[in-house]
Design an enzyme around this catalytic site. Structure first.
Site, mmCIF file in Angstrom:
data_model
loop_
_atom_site.group_PDB
_atom_site.id
_atom_site.type_symbol
_atom_site.label_atom_id
_atom_site.label_comp_id
_atom_site.label_asym_id
_atom_site.label_seq_id
_atom_site.Cartn_x
_atom_site.Cartn_y
_atom_site.Cartn_z
ATOM 1 N N HIS A 173 30.134 43.436 44.197
ATOM 2 C CA HIS A 173 31.575 43.298 44.491
ATOM 3 C C HIS A 173 31.767 42.946 45.969
ATOM 4 O O HIS A 173 32.563 42.069 46.314
ATOM 5 C CB HIS A 173 32.313 44.616 44.230
ATOM 6 C CG HIS A 173 32.354 45.049 42.799
ATOM 7 N ND1 HIS A 173 32.008 46.312 42.393
ATOM 8 C CD2 HIS A 173 32.715 44.395 41.669
ATOM 9 C CE1 HIS A 173 32.151 46.419 41.082
ATOM 10 N NE2 HIS A 173 32.577 45.261 40.614
ATOM 11 N N LYS B 201 39.840 52.400 29.865
ATOM 12 C CA LYS B 201 38.539 53.042 30.064
ATOM 13 C C LYS B 201 38.737 54.352 30.826
ATOM 14 O O LYS B 201 39.591 54.432 31.701
ATOM 15 C CB LYS B 201 37.653 52.145 30.938
ATOM 16 C CG LYS B 201 37.418 50.758 30.416
ATOM 17 C CD LYS B 201 36.626 49.974 31.457
ATOM 18 C CE LYS B 201 36.679 48.487 31.229
ATOM 19 N NZ LYS B 201 36.170 47.723 32.359
ATOM 20 N N ARG C 263 28.542 36.132 37.198
ATOM 21 C CA ARG C 263 27.144 36.378 37.567
ATOM 22 C C ARG C 263 26.217 35.524 36.719
ATOM 23 O O ARG C 263 25.343 34.836 37.213
ATOM 24 C CB ARG C 263 26.793 37.862 37.342
ATOM 25 C CG ARG C 263 27.517 38.819 38.252
ATOM 26 C CD ARG C 263 27.526 40.217 37.689
ATOM 27 N NE ARG C 263 28.268 40.257 36.422
ATOM 28 C CZ ARG C 263 28.578 41.357 35.774
ATOM 29 N NH1 ARG C 263 28.194 42.528 36.229
ATOM 30 N NH2 ARG C 263 29.260 41.307 34.647
ATOM 31 N N SER D 83 28.776 47.746 37.470
ATOM 32 C CA SER D 83 29.104 49.160 37.675
ATOM 33 C C SER D 83 28.563 49.996 36.523
ATOM 34 O O SER D 83 28.086 51.114 36.723
ATOM 35 C CB SER D 83 30.624 49.337 37.769
ATOM 36 O OG SER D 83 31.125 48.660 38.884
HETATM 37 O O1 PNS Z 1 36.386 44.890 36.429
HETATM 38 P P1 PNS Z 1 36.990 44.572 35.110
HETATM 39 O O2 PNS Z 1 37.149 45.840 34.291
HETATM 40 O O3 PNS Z 1 36.224 43.498 34.361
HETATM 41 O O4 PNS Z 1 38.466 43.976 35.395
HETATM 42 C C1 PNS Z 1 39.328 43.614 34.335
HETATM 43 C C2 PNS Z 1 40.755 43.328 34.851
HETATM 44 C C3 PNS Z 1 41.276 44.503 35.664
HETATM 45 C C4 PNS Z 1 40.712 42.109 35.756
HETATM 46 C C5 PNS Z 1 41.666 43.016 33.639
HETATM 47 O O5 PNS Z 1 41.495 44.013 32.684
HETATM 48 C C6 PNS Z 1 43.149 42.920 34.001
HETATM 49 O O6 PNS Z 1 43.555 42.023 34.703
HETATM 50 N N1 PNS Z 1 43.956 43.875 33.501
HETATM 51 C C7 PNS Z 1 45.366 43.942 33.808
HETATM 52 C C8 PNS Z 1 46.203 43.767 32.550
HETATM 53 C C9 PNS Z 1 46.383 42.305 32.245
HETATM 54 O O7 PNS Z 1 46.989 41.559 32.980
HETATM 55 N N2 PNS Z 1 45.806 41.886 31.110
HETATM 56 C C10 PNS Z 1 45.814 40.517 30.691
HETATM 57 C C11 PNS Z 1 44.691 39.745 31.354
HETATM 58 S S1 PNS Z 1 44.059 38.631 30.226
#
Ligand code: PNS
Length: 178
Positions: free
Chosen positions: A30, A54, A103, A141
């Protein structure tokens, strides 16, 4: 005679990007991406999702602190948290772009789905993908939590303070070197 009412100012656009994620916990992968993003964008807002389905190992406040401690040397990086839709948070932040890391090729499908959905929700918001250093291509993570819980070595994968916090949280001492 020159028209003094027209003063060319060049391109004044300031590009703000959001780097959203769970960061549970923050890894060197990150941090690598944050450093790369901070070079490209005028301002980078690292945003921790609050309403994750989660169950997190670290609270949002702990993760905010981890990120602030590890990015204090980057003046154009801001650490925040958000609830609800990413596109809404981006609009409120005045951001024009979302930064995500890819990645390996298997990340691409999930990332592409999110990027398409975000584009549908807000066509003016661009998603920008960047690659972390190759040495972090296997790092996540989730895998870090698993290795730590089994007492394995995390050398070079986490900021030292995060590694200490992780081992304390899991109540596991590192394995003695062989
Ligand atoms: O580190 P992660 O868990 O892969 O991040 C995922 C994240 C936080 C980027 C994604 O879940 C998100 O943007 N959630 C916010 C809700 C939202 O806007 N959902 C629609 C996105 S398609």
């Amino acid at each position: 005679m020159a028209n003094h009412r027209f003063v060319p100012r060049g391109i004044l656009k300031r590009v703000i990007a959001i780097y959203p994620g769970s960061f549970d916990p923050l890894t060197n992968g990150h941090l690598d991406l944050i450093q790369r993003g901070a070079k490209i964008f005028d301002e980078l807002v690292v945003a921790i999702l609050r309403n994750s389905e989660k169950t997190a190992l670290f609270s949002v406040e702990e993760r905010l602190e981890m990120l602030r401690t590890s990015t204090g040397h980057l003046p154009n990086v801001r650490i925040e948290s958000f609830e609800g839709l990413l596109v809404d948070f981006a609009r409120k932040s005045g951001a024009q772009a979302v930064l995500r890391g890819i990645r390996v090729i298997s990340d691409y499908e999930y990332e592409l789905q999110m990027a398409w959905m975000n584009r549908k929700l807000d066509p003016s918001l661009e998603t920008v993908f960047m690659m972390p250093a190759g040495s972090y291509s296997y790092l996540s993570s989730r895998i870090v939590r698993e290795i730590a819980s089994l007492g394995g070595s995390l050398a070079g994968l986490l900021p030292p303070s995060v590694e200490t916090q992780l081992r304390e949280r899991l109540g596991v001492a590192p394995l003695a070197p062989k």
